[in-house]
Design a protein around this motif. Structure first.
Motif, PDB file in Angstrom:
ATOM      1  N   VAL A 430     -30.303  17.674  29.135  1.00  0.00           N
ATOM      2  CA  VAL A 430     -31.366  18.456  29.775  1.00  0.00           C
ATOM      3  C   VAL A 430     -32.465  18.782  28.763  1.00  0.00           C
ATOM      4  O   VAL A 430     -33.657  18.644  29.042  1.00  0.00           O
ATOM      5  CB  VAL A 430     -30.793  19.751  30.396  1.00  0.00           C
ATOM      6  CG1 VAL A 430     -31.928  20.682  30.834  1.00  0.00           C
ATOM      7  CG2 VAL A 430     -29.907  19.422  31.585  1.00  0.00           C
ATOM      8  N   SER A 431     -32.074  19.204  27.574  1.00  0.00           N
ATOM      9  CA  SER A 431     -33.053  19.551  26.541  1.00  0.00           C
ATOM     10  C   SER A 431     -33.894  18.345  26.144  1.00  0.00           C
ATOM     11  O   SER A 431     -35.102  18.473  25.915  1.00  0.00           O
ATOM     12  CB  SER A 431     -32.341  20.124  25.310  1.00  0.00           C
ATOM     13  OG  SER A 431     -31.723  21.358  25.623  1.00  0.00           O
ATOM     14  N   LEU A 432     -33.272  17.174  26.080  1.00  0.00           N
ATOM     15  CA  LEU A 432     -34.022  15.964  25.739  1.00  0.00           C
ATOM     16  C   LEU A 432     -35.057  15.640  26.813  1.00  0.00           C
ATOM     17  O   LEU A 432     -36.174  15.207  26.505  1.00  0.00           O
ATOM     18  CB  LEU A 432     -33.065  14.789  25.563  1.00  0.00           C
ATOM     19  CG  LEU A 432     -32.315  14.715  24.233  1.00  0.00           C
ATOM     20  CD1 LEU A 432     -31.309  13.580  24.254  1.00  0.00           C
ATOM     21  CD2 LEU A 432     -33.288  14.547  23.073  1.00  0.00           C
ATOM     22  N   LEU A 433     -34.706  15.833  28.086  1.00  0.00           N
ATOM     23  CA  LEU A 433     -35.661  15.581  29.161  1.00  0.00           C
ATOM     24  C   LEU A 433     -36.875  16.496  29.030  1.00  0.00           C
ATOM     25  O   LEU A 433     -38.019  16.067  29.239  1.00  0.00           O
ATOM     26  CB  LEU A 433     -34.989  15.787  30.525  1.00  0.00           C
ATOM     27  CG  LEU A 433     -35.885  15.603  31.758  1.00  0.00           C
ATOM     28  CD1 LEU A 433     -36.366  14.160  31.881  1.00  0.00           C
ATOM     29  CD2 LEU A 433     -35.143  16.019  33.035  1.00  0.00           C
ATOM     30  N   GLU A 434     -36.639  17.753  28.664  1.00  0.00           N
ATOM     31  CA  GLU A 434     -37.729  18.721  28.553  1.00  0.00           C
ATOM     32  C   GLU A 434     -38.598  18.486  27.315  1.00  0.00           C
ATOM     33  O   GLU A 434     -39.708  19.012  27.239  1.00  0.00           O
ATOM     34  CB  GLU A 434     -37.151  20.137  28.498  1.00  0.00           C
ATOM     35  CG  GLU A 434     -36.462  20.566  29.778  1.00  0.00           C
ATOM     36  CD  GLU A 434     -35.785  21.909  29.621  1.00  0.00           C
ATOM     37  OE1 GLU A 434     -36.048  22.810  30.439  1.00  0.00           O
ATOM     38  OE2 GLU A 434     -34.984  22.072  28.676  1.00  0.00           O
ATOM     39  N   SER A 435     -38.086  17.705  26.356  1.00  0.00           N
ATOM     40  CA  SER A 435     -38.776  17.579  25.064  1.00  0.00           C
ATOM     41  C   SER A 435     -39.749  16.416  25.001  1.00  0.00           C
ATOM     42  O   SER A 435     -40.316  16.155  23.933  1.00  0.00           O
ATOM     43  CB  SER A 435     -37.733  17.409  23.952  1.00  0.00           C
ATOM     44  OG  SER A 435     -37.079  16.147  24.071  1.00  0.00           O
ATOM     45  N   ALA A 436     -39.941  15.692  26.110  1.00  0.00           N
ATOM     46  CA  ALA A 436     -40.791  14.497  26.086  1.00  0.00           C
ATOM     47  C   ALA A 436     -42.026  14.705  26.959  1.00  0.00           C
ATOM     48  O   ALA A 436     -41.964  14.546  28.182  1.00  0.00           O
ATOM     49  CB  ALA A 436     -39.995  13.285  26.567  1.00  0.00           C
ATOM     50  N   PRO A 437     -43.179  15.045  26.369  1.00  0.00           N
ATOM     51  CA  PRO A 437     -44.401  15.279  27.156  1.00  0.00           C
ATOM     52  C   PRO A 437     -44.814  14.072  27.993  1.00  0.00           C
ATOM     53  O   PRO A 437     -45.338  14.236  29.101  1.00  0.00           O
ATOM     54  CB  PRO A 437     -45.451  15.612  26.097  1.00  0.00           C
ATOM     55  CG  PRO A 437     -44.668  16.082  24.917  1.00  0.00           C
ATOM     56  CD  PRO A 437     -43.386  15.306  24.937  1.00  0.00           C
ATOM     57  N   SER A 438     -44.616  12.866  27.479  1.00  0.00           N
ATOM     58  CA  SER A 438     -45.008  11.666  28.226  1.00  0.00           C
ATOM     59  C   SER A 438     -44.246  11.579  29.544  1.00  0.00           C
ATOM     60  O   SER A 438     -44.797  11.152  30.565  1.00  0.00           O
ATOM     61  CB  SER A 438     -44.763  10.412  27.392  1.00  0.00           C
ATOM     62  OG  SER A 438     -45.546  10.407  26.232  1.00  0.00           O
ATOM     63  N   LEU A 439     -42.973  11.952  29.538  1.00  0.00           N
ATOM     64  CA  LEU A 439     -42.176  11.919  30.762  1.00  0.00           C
ATOM     65  C   LEU A 439     -42.654  12.967  31.761  1.00  0.00           C
ATOM     66  O   LEU A 439     -42.630  12.734  32.973  1.00  0.00           O
ATOM     67  CB  LEU A 439     -40.690  12.132  30.444  1.00  0.00           C
ATOM     68  CG  LEU A 439     -40.006  10.961  29.744  1.00  0.00           C
ATOM     69  CD1 LEU A 439     -38.618  11.362  29.272  1.00  0.00           C
ATOM     70  CD2 LEU A 439     -39.920   9.757  30.675  1.00  0.00           C
ATOM     71  N   ALA A 440     -43.097  14.110  31.260  1.00  0.00           N
ATOM     72  CA  ALA A 440     -43.622  15.141  32.159  1.00  0.00           C
ATOM     73  C   ALA A 440     -44.853  14.636  32.903  1.00  0.00           C
ATOM     74  O   ALA A 440     -45.039  14.919  34.090  1.00  0.00           O
ATOM     75  CB  ALA A 440     -43.952  16.407  31.372  1.00  0.00           C
ATOM     76  N   GLU A 441     -45.698  13.851  32.216  1.00  0.00           N
ATOM     77  CA  GLU A 441     -46.882  13.301  32.871  1.00  0.00           C
ATOM     78  C   GLU A 441     -46.506  12.292  33.951  1.00  0.00           C
ATOM     79  O   GLU A 441     -47.129  12.230  35.004  1.00  0.00           O
ATOM     80  CB  GLU A 441     -47.778  12.618  31.834  1.00  0.00           C
ATOM     81  CG  GLU A 441     -48.454  13.572  30.872  1.00  0.00           C
ATOM     82  CD  GLU A 441     -49.352  12.833  29.889  1.00  0.00           C
ATOM     83  OE1 GLU A 441     -49.794  11.725  30.246  1.00  0.00           O
ATOM     84  OE2 GLU A 441     -49.591  13.346  28.784  1.00  0.00           O
ATOM     85  N   VAL A 442     -45.480  11.504  33.688  1.00  0.00           N
ATOM     86  CA  VAL A 442     -45.088  10.445  34.624  1.00  0.00           C
ATOM     87  C   VAL A 442     -44.274  10.995  35.790  1.00  0.00           C
ATOM     88  O   VAL A 442     -44.480  10.606  36.942  1.00  0.00           O
ATOM     89  CB  VAL A 442     -44.290   9.354  33.876  1.00  0.00           C
ATOM     90  CG1 VAL A 442     -43.708   8.340  34.850  1.00  0.00           C
ATOM     91  CG2 VAL A 442     -45.186   8.650  32.871  1.00  0.00           C
ATOM     92  N   LEU A 443     -43.351  11.902  35.508  1.00  0.00           N
ATOM     93  CA  LEU A 443     -42.426  12.396  36.540  1.00  0.00           C
ATOM     94  C   LEU A 443     -42.911  13.683  37.203  1.00  0.00           C
ATOM     95  O   LEU A 443     -42.428  14.020  38.286  1.00  0.00           O
ATOM     96  CB  LEU A 443     -41.047  12.636  35.915  1.00  0.00           C
ATOM     97  CG  LEU A 443     -40.375  11.413  35.287  1.00  0.00           C
ATOM     98  CD1 LEU A 443     -39.119  11.831  34.530  1.00  0.00           C
ATOM     99  CD2 LEU A 443     -40.018  10.377  36.352  1.00  0.00           C
ATOM    100  N   SER A 444     -43.784  14.417  36.559  1.00  0.00           N
ATOM    101  CA  SER A 444     -44.384  15.697  36.954  1.00  0.00           C
ATOM    102  C   SER A 444     -43.660  16.856  36.280  1.00  0.00           C
ATOM    103  O   SER A 444     -42.423  16.928  36.282  1.00  0.00           O
ATOM    104  CB  SER A 444     -44.428  15.920  38.472  1.00  0.00           C
ATOM    105  OG  SER A 444     -43.312  16.647  38.937  1.00  0.00           O
ATOM    106  N   PRO A 445     -44.432  17.779  35.687  1.00  0.00           N
ATOM    107  CA  PRO A 445     -43.849  18.950  35.013  1.00  0.00           C
ATOM    108  C   PRO A 445     -43.024  19.813  35.961  1.00  0.00           C
ATOM    109  O   PRO A 445     -41.993  20.370  35.565  1.00  0.00           O
ATOM    110  CB  PRO A 445     -45.077  19.708  34.499  1.00  0.00           C
ATOM    111  CG  PRO A 445     -46.166  18.687  34.436  1.00  0.00           C
ATOM    112  CD  PRO A 445     -45.890  17.733  35.554  1.00  0.00           C
ATOM    113  N   GLU A 446     -43.471  19.931  37.213  1.00  0.00           N
ATOM    114  CA  GLU A 446     -42.755  20.783  38.168  1.00  0.00           C
ATOM    115  C   GLU A 446     -41.370  20.237  38.462  1.00  0.00           C
ATOM    116  O   GLU A 446     -40.383  20.980  38.531  1.00  0.00           O
ATOM    117  CB  GLU A 446     -43.560  20.912  39.466  1.00  0.00           C
ATOM    118  CG  GLU A 446     -43.009  21.959  40.410  1.00  0.00           C
ATOM    119  CD  GLU A 446     -43.897  22.169  41.616  1.00  0.00           C
ATOM    120  OE1 GLU A 446     -43.759  23.222  42.276  1.00  0.00           O
ATOM    121  OE2 GLU A 446     -44.724  21.295  41.921  1.00  0.00           O
TER     122      GLU A 446
END
Length: 478
Positions: A430-446
Motif C-alpha cells: 500500500v505504501s509503495l502505491l502511494e509513493s509513486a506520483p506518476s501512478l497517481a496521475e495515471v490512475l487518479s489520486p482519489e
C-alpha cells in the motif's frame, strides 16, 4: 398452470424466428434502449440485475422488474459502497482516505453492450453491467471500471489500443461452513478426492465433467467465449483461458466468469474459490495477463518493427513493468492471503525479471510470430479485481513507454532463486502505491487514496484474528 419458459427455451425460440431483427438475436449486448426493450420482451425477461464491481470485484447493484428498467428509472447507490472492506466494514479515516460527508448518491448507468441472460436463474432473468457517474452525470474516478477506462483512454490519446488475454486459475473445494477448518478438494465422479500433480490431466478434468459442461453451457448463454480449459497442478485446480481482446470487454468477462463458475459449482454442491492461496502446501491461483499494443490507424503490433524485430516500445513496456509493478502490486495481490502465494518454490514468481519463454520470471515473453509479440504478466493473483489488475498492469507498461524506461537483460536461467524483489506484505505494498506520483496521475489520486484506506482497514480486520500458527507455537512456548 403451465410452467414458465426458461431463458434457454426462449433463446431457442428466438433463433427460429426469422422476422426478428438480427441485432436482437445477439446473446450479449444491444446498441439502443429500443433494442434493449425488444430484446427483453421477446425473451420474456421478468427481472433484470443491474450490477457493477466494487473495489473487491464483488457485484453490487439493484434488481428490478423489466418494466421498471425500461421506463427511464434513475438507479443510484450510496458512495460508501466504494469505501467498505471485503468483510463489509467501514475503515477509519486515515491519510488521504476520507468519506463523503453527505454519503451522496452515485448513479448506475447501464452499459447495454453487456446485456445478457442469467442462465442459472429459474425465472427468465437478465443482467447488465453498469458504469458509475455522479448525481449530476460527472465522472467518478475511483470506481474500478472507470479506473480501467481512464488507462485505456491514455493509450487511445497516443493512437494506441491495448490488447489483453487473461488466464484465470481457481480451485474446486468441498463445502466448508466453518472457517476454522482447512479447505479440502471435493470428490469427483470417481467418488474420491483428486490429488495434486495433475497438471494438464484430461482425467482430472473429467472428474468434474458435468460441472464443466455447466460452465460451458452458462457461458454460451451469456455470449462469453472460453478459449481453453485445463487442469492445473493443485488438486481440483482448473484454469480458464480467454481469447484476446479489448481490456474493458475482457475485464467484464472475467467479472462475469467468476460469478458463473461459482454458480455452476454450487449447483453441484461444491465451492469454486478464487482465493490466491486456499490450501496450505499447494500452488496458489494466478490471473496471468497477456498484453500487447496495436496502432489504431495501421493495426500494427507496436511491439514489433516492420522487419519483425522487437521494437523500442516493447523493451520500454518491459522496463515500465519492472519499475512500476512492485508499486502497483497491491492492485494485483490485494489481500493478506495474496502474499501467501508469492513465496519461493510455490510456482509463482517472486521477482521483477523478464525472459523469453521463462516461467520463472515475472514477465514472460511467449514464443510467437512478430504480429503476436506480447508480454505475459505472471504476478497477479486470481483474487484480484480484474478491472484494477488490468488497469495497473497496463499503466505500468504505458509509463514505461512514455518515460523511455530500459529493462534489465533478459534472464536465461531460473529467476526464483535469491532475493525476493517484491513487497512482502499488504501494508508495504500500500505504501509503495502511494509513493509513486506518476501512478497517481495515471490512475487518479482519489482512487489511490480510497483504495489505500480500504486496504489498511482490511489489514486491521485481519489483525483481530488469532491464527492456528499462533496457538500452535506461542500458546505454551512463550
Amino acid at each position: 398452470m403451465p410452467s414458465k419458459r426458461s431463458a434457454a427455451q426462449q433463446s431457442t425460440k428466438i433463433s427460429k424466428t426469422s422476422k426478428i431483427p438480427a441485432a436482437l438475436h445477439s446473446l450479449r449486448g444491444v446498441k439502443t434502449w429500443k433494442e434493449a426493450t425488444d430484446w427483453l420482451k421477446i425473451r420474456g425477461i421478468e427481472d433484470i440485475e443491474c450490477i457493477t464491481p466494487d473495489l473487491a470485484g464483488v457485484p453490487r447493484g439493484k434488481m428490478m422488474p423489466t418494466s421498471k428498467f425500461t421506463s427511464n428509472t434513475s438507479l443510484a447507490l450510496p458512495s460508501a459502497v466504494y469505501r467498505h472492506t471485503i468483510s463489509g466494514e467501514y475503515p477509519d479515516e486515515t491519510g488521504q482516505f476520507r468519506y463523503d460527508s453527505r454519503d451522496s448518491d452515485i448513479k448506475l448507468v447501464p452499459d447495454l453492450s453487456t446485456l445478457s441472460v442469467v442462465p442459472w436463474e429459474t425465472d427468465p432473468t437478465a443482467q447488465v453491467i453498469c458504469d458509475i457517474v455522479g448525481s449530476e452525470g460527472e465522472q467518478i474516478s475511483y470506481t474500478p471500471r472507470n479506473v480501467l477506462k481512464r488507462v485505456v483512454d491514455l493509450y487511445r490519446q497516443k493512437g494506441w489500443k491495448p490488447v489483453v488475454a487473461p488466464e484465470i486459475e481457481f480451485y474446486l473445494v468441498a463445502t466448508n461452513d466453518d472457517p476454522d477448518y482447512p479447505l479440502h478438494p471435493p470428490k469427483g465422479r470417481s467418488g474420491r478426492s483428486i490429488l495434486g500433480g495433475q497438471g494438464y490431466s484430461i482425467a482430472g478434468i473429467n472428474e468434474f465433467d458435468e460441472l464443466i459442461d455447466d460452465i460451458y453451457h452458462f457461458s454460451e448463454k451469456q455470449g462469453l467465449e472460453i478459449d481453453t480449459l485445463i487442469h492445473e497442478e493443485g488438486p481440483a485446480q482448473l484454469e480458464i483461458n480467454l481469447r484476446h481482446g479489448d481490456p474493458i470487454e475482457l475485464a467484464d468477462q472475467v467479472f462475469l466468469f467468476k460469478r458463473t463458475i461459482r454458480e455452476a459449482a454450487l449447483k453441484h454442491g461444491i465451492y469454486a474459490t478464487f482465493m490466491a492461496k486456499p490450501m496450505q502446501g499447494q500452488p496458489g491461483s494466478a490471473m496471468h495477463i497477456h498484453q500487447s499494443v496495436i496502432e489504431i490507424n495501421t493495426g500494427r503490433n507496436l511491439f514489433s518493427n516492420p522487419d519483425g524485430s522487437a521494437s523500442k516500445e516493447f523493451f520500454n513496456f518491459i522496463g515500465g513493468m519492472q519499475h512500476y509493478v512492485p508499486r502497483t502490486l497491491v492492485m494485483m495481490a490485494p489481500y493478506v492471503n495474496s502474499f501467501r502465494r508469492l513465496t519461493p518454490d510455490m510456482s509463482a514468481p517472486v521477482n521483477t525479471a523478464w525472459g523469453y519463454d521463462n516461467r520463472t520470471t515475472a514477465f514472460r515473453i511467449p514464443v510467437s510470430e512478430p504480429v503476436a509479440r506480447r508480454i505475459e504478466n505472471r504476478l497477479p493473483s486470481s483474487d484480484a479485481n480484474p478491472y484494477l489488475a488490468l488497469a495497473a498492469s497496463l499503466a505500468c507498461g504505458y509509463l514505461g513507454i512514455i518515460e523511455g524506461r530500459e529493462p534489465s537483460a533478459p534472464t536465461e536461467d531460473t529467476a526464483n532463486e535469491g532475493e525476493i524483489d517484491l513487497p512482502r506484505g499488504l501494508l508495504e505494498a500500500v505504501s509503495l502505491l502511494e509513493s509513486a506520483p506518476s501512478l497517481a496521475e495515471v490512475l487518479s489520486p482519489e482512487f489511490i487514496a480510497i483504495y489505500a484506506g480500504v486496504k489498511r482497514g482490511e489489514f486491521e480486520t485481519f489483525m483481530q484474528v488469532i491464527s492456528p500458527w499462533e496457538r500452535e507455537f506461542l500458546l505454551l512456548n512463550v
